[in-house]
Design an enzyme around this catalytic site. Structure first.
Site, PDB file in Angstrom:
ATOM      1  N   LYS A  18       0.829  -1.222   0.000  1.00 49.65           N
ATOM      2  CA  LYS A  18       0.000   0.000   0.000  1.00 49.65           C
ATOM      3  C   LYS A  18       0.856   1.262   0.000  1.00 49.65           C
ATOM      4  O   LYS A  18       0.658   2.152  -0.818  1.00 49.65           O
ATOM      5  CB  LYS A  18      -0.904   0.000   1.237  1.00 49.65           C
ATOM      6  CG  LYS A  18      -1.494   1.362   1.578  1.00 49.65           C
ATOM      7  CD  LYS A  18      -2.188   1.355   2.929  1.00 49.65           C
ATOM      8  CE  LYS A  18      -2.572   2.729   3.395  1.00 49.65           C
ATOM      9  NZ  LYS A  18      -1.530   3.449   4.149  1.00 49.65           N
ATOM     10  N   ASN A  19       1.802   1.339   0.934  1.00 48.28           N
ATOM     11  CA  ASN A  19       2.496   2.615   1.094  1.00 48.28           C
ATOM     12  C   ASN A  19       3.515   2.892  -0.013  1.00 48.28           C
ATOM     13  O   ASN A  19       3.974   4.023  -0.151  1.00 48.28           O
ATOM     14  CB  ASN A  19       3.134   2.714   2.488  1.00 48.28           C
ATOM     15  CG  ASN A  19       2.066   2.950   3.555  1.00 48.28           C
ATOM     16  OD1 ASN A  19       0.927   3.343   3.239  1.00 48.28           O
ATOM     17  ND2 ASN A  19       2.402   2.698   4.814  1.00 48.28           N
ATOM     18  N   CYS A 113      -5.200   8.672   8.488  1.00 51.57           N
ATOM     19  CA  CYS A 113      -5.528   8.139   9.820  1.00 51.57           C
ATOM     20  C   CYS A 113      -5.239   9.153  10.914  1.00 51.57           C
ATOM     21  O   CYS A 113      -4.235   9.873  10.858  1.00 51.57           O
ATOM     22  CB  CYS A 113      -4.704   6.875  10.087  1.00 51.57           C
ATOM     23  SG  CYS A 113      -5.271   5.446   9.178  1.00 51.57           S
ATOM     24  N   ARG A 118       0.279  15.236  12.447  1.00 50.54           N
ATOM     25  CA  ARG A 118       0.950  14.753  11.226  1.00 50.54           C
ATOM     26  C   ARG A 118       1.442  15.949  10.415  1.00 50.54           C
ATOM     27  O   ARG A 118       0.904  16.272   9.358  1.00 50.54           O
ATOM     28  CB  ARG A 118       0.011  13.841  10.428  1.00 50.54           C
ATOM     29  CG  ARG A 118      -0.394  12.618  11.241  1.00 50.54           C
ATOM     30  CD  ARG A 118      -1.080  11.561  10.447  1.00 50.54           C
ATOM     31  NE  ARG A 118      -0.167  10.811   9.608  1.00 50.54           N
ATOM     32  CZ  ARG A 118      -0.540   9.750   8.870  1.00 50.54           C
ATOM     33  NH1 ARG A 118      -1.780   9.338   8.897  1.00 50.54           N
ATOM     34  NH2 ARG A 118       0.336   9.114   8.122  1.00 50.54           N
ATOM     35  N   ASP A 302       3.567   0.639  12.147  1.00 49.39           N
ATOM     36  CA  ASP A 302       2.313   0.144  11.564  1.00 49.39           C
ATOM     37  C   ASP A 302       1.953  -1.261  12.057  1.00 49.39           C
ATOM     38  O   ASP A 302       0.851  -1.742  11.804  1.00 49.39           O
ATOM     39  CB  ASP A 302       2.383   0.171  10.033  1.00 49.39           C
ATOM     40  CG  ASP A 302       2.525   1.587   9.507  1.00 49.39           C
ATOM     41  OD1 ASP A 302       2.244   2.531  10.258  1.00 49.39           O
ATOM     42  OD2 ASP A 302       2.929   1.751   8.334  1.00 49.39           O
ATOM     43  N   ARG A 394      -9.260   0.646   3.558  1.00 51.70           N
ATOM     44  CA  ARG A 394      -8.293   1.577   2.966  1.00 51.70           C
ATOM     45  C   ARG A 394      -6.963   0.885   2.677  1.00 51.70           C
ATOM     46  O   ARG A 394      -6.236   1.297   1.771  1.00 51.70           O
ATOM     47  CB  ARG A 394      -8.023   2.751   3.928  1.00 51.70           C
ATOM     48  CG  ARG A 394      -9.121   3.784   3.970  1.00 51.70           C
ATOM     49  CD  ARG A 394      -8.649   5.035   4.685  1.00 51.70           C
ATOM     50  NE  ARG A 394      -7.317   5.378   4.237  1.00 51.70           N
ATOM     51  CZ  ARG A 394      -6.374   5.926   4.987  1.00 51.70           C
ATOM     52  NH1 ARG A 394      -6.606   6.208   6.234  1.00 51.70           N
ATOM     53  NH2 ARG A 394      -5.185   6.198   4.494  1.00 51.70           N
TER      54      ARG A 394
HETATM   55  N1  EPU Z   1       7.175  14.333  10.698  1.00 51.06           N
HETATM   56  C1  EPU Z   1       7.443  15.648  10.947  1.00 51.06           C
HETATM   57  N2  EPU Z   1       7.443  16.507   9.881  1.00 51.06           N
HETATM   58  C2  EPU Z   1       7.192  16.102   8.610  1.00 51.06           C
HETATM   59  C3  EPU Z   1       6.911  14.739   8.370  1.00 51.06           C
HETATM   60  C4  EPU Z   1       6.904  13.869   9.435  1.00 51.06           C
HETATM   61  O1  EPU Z   1       7.694  16.055  12.081  1.00 51.06           O
HETATM   62  O2  EPU Z   1       7.206  16.934   7.701  1.00 51.06           O
HETATM   63  C5  EPU Z   1       7.198  13.376  11.830  1.00 51.06           C
HETATM   64  C6  EPU Z   1       5.835  12.742  12.072  1.00 51.06           C
HETATM   65  O3  EPU Z   1       5.060  13.543  12.943  1.00 51.06           O
HETATM   66  C7  EPU Z   1       6.204  11.401  12.664  1.00 51.06           C
HETATM   67  C8  EPU Z   1       7.532  11.054  11.979  1.00 51.06           C
HETATM   68  O4  EPU Z   1       8.030  12.289  11.459  1.00 51.06           O
HETATM   69  O5  EPU Z   1       6.452  11.538  14.035  1.00 51.06           O
HETATM   70  C9  EPU Z   1       7.445  10.053  10.859  1.00 51.06           C
HETATM   71  O6  EPU Z   1       6.486  10.463   9.899  1.00 51.06           O
HETATM   72  P1  EPU Z   1       6.551  10.026   8.368  1.00 51.06           P
HETATM   73  O7  EPU Z   1       6.640  11.242   7.543  1.00 51.06           O
HETATM   74  O8  EPU Z   1       7.601   8.985   8.211  1.00 51.06           O
HETATM   75  O9  EPU Z   1       5.134   9.373   8.152  1.00 51.06           O
HETATM   76  P2  EPU Z   1       4.238   9.470   6.878  1.00 51.06           P
HETATM   77  O10 EPU Z   1       5.085   9.505   5.651  1.00 51.06           O
HETATM   78  O11 EPU Z   1       3.194  10.530   7.022  1.00 51.06           O
HETATM   79  C10 EPU Z   1       4.135   6.928   6.415  1.00 51.06           C
HETATM   80  C11 EPU Z   1       3.071   5.889   6.288  1.00 51.06           C
HETATM   81  C12 EPU Z   1       2.485   5.582   7.651  1.00 51.06           C
HETATM   82  C13 EPU Z   1       3.601   5.125   8.591  1.00 51.06           C
HETATM   83  C14 EPU Z   1       4.718   6.168   8.636  1.00 51.06           C
HETATM   84  C15 EPU Z   1       5.927   5.727   9.444  1.00 51.06           C
HETATM   85  C16 EPU Z   1       2.205   6.364   4.092  1.00 51.06           C
HETATM   86  C17 EPU Z   1       1.108   6.875   3.258  1.00 51.06           C
HETATM   87  N3  EPU Z   1       2.030   6.402   5.404  1.00 51.06           N
HETATM   88  O12 EPU Z   1       3.495   8.077   6.941  1.00 51.06           O
HETATM   89  O13 EPU Z   1       1.596   4.518   7.434  1.00 51.06           O
HETATM   90  O14 EPU Z   1       3.088   4.951   9.890  1.00 51.06           O
HETATM   91  O15 EPU Z   1       5.168   6.447   7.287  1.00 51.06           O
HETATM   92  O16 EPU Z   1       6.443   4.548   8.939  1.00 51.06           O
HETATM   93  O17 EPU Z   1       3.228   5.902   3.586  1.00 51.06           O
HETATM   94  C18 EPU Z   1      -0.258   3.157   7.836  1.00 51.06           C
HETATM   95  O18 EPU Z   1       0.041   2.536   6.789  1.00 51.06           O
HETATM   96  O19 EPU Z   1      -1.104   2.727   8.666  1.00 51.06           O
HETATM   97  C19 EPU Z   1       0.414   4.415   8.128  1.00 51.06           C
HETATM   98  C20 EPU Z   1      -0.046   5.303   8.990  1.00 51.06           C
END
Ligand code: EPU
Length: 415
Positions: A18-19, A113, A118, A302, A394
């Protein structure tokens, strides 16, 4: 509806990741030509993204085997209509993709989610470093650049989303971009491989320094997405959940499952890799274990919610530290309804193993919370009724079908 207590036995196959998929679809838009993506999971996030890009003028269709054809030559909008982008977090990849393609994009703040704050400040910082002007007003983000120029960007936090978004945005920038403190997740590598298959020059994905040498144009590509690490991990946990379980999960990349396999072994569960399959055998009540979520290759956040369910029936006390998302404990109240003994203090959950869970009416609060409740339902005595299945839809393709094929008494009921 789940009638719990039946050990899972048999074989299933994991779907595409998915991701990775939710980044590959936006990334395909920068090629200005045709791309074929294979092995995509048939999940709601994929259909929503497809609808969004079709509304923007791309041609896209997906068949039942998960092959999506995208022709982005007719893409004509750098303003993305508000509605559906709020349904998923990954719509933020449209920002990087359309910035690369049109040097201009405007979109509503993405949804996804509810698992804590975020922020997307690292994405924004990177877009600015590449030369974009950024405006955030009335819930809309607008990016505009005369041209994009490669830059050295050090991410303050390890972010999967920012790493992928900036890789996409920098693909056709002038000169070289260096991303430091980059995320190393398997889907980061997958997106880099896809970009390279279209003619991009991305090196170092999978390490914490990624170099993107800008190219002038990209070409058509056909690409197969990797198997879903988190879906595989979810079924490994489900297999371990009821003593007597013996499940072989096919179409996995074993390396991606190292952290979850190690934790299950620590809990007394047998895990055997064989080629691109993993067999999980449960002969006993799991031992308690401490878990700390970390960026890859650490234990994935996750899978924190699903493994919490497993630990509720372990033989001692487990401490779970969630270091990525501060709000990712909303499944705990639902597990307590089923008799779990869990206390949450800030980012730590202390789970006391009990002798049994009992079926109850519970509600999925987010995608992985939904998976956690399904696992708890499989473990519980009696009937568990899980509401808000749209969260599960989802991200998991045919979850109930795959579990039923392993002998679970699970069915979807439409009201
Ligand atoms: N963060 C910041 N600033 C940013 C971006 C992130 O402070 O600009 C912080 C976040 O608050 C968090 C950490 O950095 O504490 C990691 O966030 P990340 O950006 O890695 O998460 P994401 O890209 O928004 C993806 C997955 C999530 C998964 C996380 C961590 C997707 C669409 N989502 O989210 O997946 O938990 O990486 O591995 O790829 C799920 O599949 O259930 C899911 C939530």
């Amino acid at each position: 509806m789940i009638n719990g207590g039946k050990p899972l036995v048999g074989q299933i196959s994991v779907s595409g990741a998915k991701n990775a998929t939710v980044a590959l679809i936006p990334a395909a838009l920068i090629s200005n030509s045709k791309c074929v993506l294979e092995n995509l999971p048939l999940i709601r996030d994929v259909y929503v993204l497809k609808d969004i890009i079709v509304q923007m003028g791309a041609k896209a269709c997906i068949d039942q085997s998960g092959t999506m054809e995208i022709d982005s030559s007719g893409l004509n909008r750098s303003h993305i209509a508000n509605g559906q982008v709020k349904e998923l977090r990954a719509s933020y990849y449209l920002l990087g993709a359309l910035l690369a393609r049109f040097k201009e994009v405007s979109m509503a703040y993405p949804g996804g989610c509810d698992i804590g704050l975020r922020p997307i400040d690292q994405h924004i910082k990177g877009f600015k470093a590449l030369g974009a002007e950024v405006e955030i007003e009335h819930g809309m983000i607008s990016l505009k650049a005369k041209k994009l120029v490669g830059s050295d960007i050090f991410l303050d936090v390890v972010s999967v989303g920012a790493t992928i978004n900036l890789m996409i945005a920098a693909t056709m920038a002038e000169g070289t971009t260096v991303l430091e403190n980059a995320a190393k997740e398997p889907h980061v590598v997958d997106v880099a491989n896809f970009l390279n298959s279209m003619g991009a020059r991305v090196k170092g994905a999978g390490t914490d320094v990624i170099k993107i040498m800008g190219v002038e144009k990209l070409h058509e590509s056909s690409y197969m997405v990797i198997p879903d690490q988190i879906e595989a991990g979810t079924y490994m946990i489900a297999a371990a959940a009821i003593p007597g379980g013996d499940v072989t999960i096919n179409n996995v990349i074993p390396k991606h499952l190292d952290s979850i396999a190690a934790k299950l072994v620590e809990m007394g569960i047998e895990v055997h890799f064989n080629g691109d399959s993993v067999r999980v055998i449960s002969n006993r009540k799991p031992k308690s274990a401490d878990i700390k979520t970390l960026p890859y290759p650490g234990f994935p956040t996750d899978l924190q919610q699903p493994i919490t369910s497993l630990l509720t029936l372990s033989d001692g006390t487990s401490m779970i530290t969630e270091s990525i998302w501060e709000g990712r404990f909303r499944h705990v109240d639902e597990l307590k309804r089923m008799g779990a003994d869990i206390k949450v203090e800030g980012r730590v959950a202390v789970v006391e193993g009990t002798d049994g869970l009992s079926g109850a009416k519970v509600s999925a609060t987010d995608l992985r919370a939904g998976a956690a409740l399904v696992i708890a339902g499989l473990m519980a005595n009696g009937e568990t009724e899980i509401f808000n299945l749209f969260h599960i839809d989802r991200g998991y393709e045919n979850l109930e079908g795959k579990l039923a094929s392993l002998g679970a008494d699970i069915r979807r009921v439409k009201y």
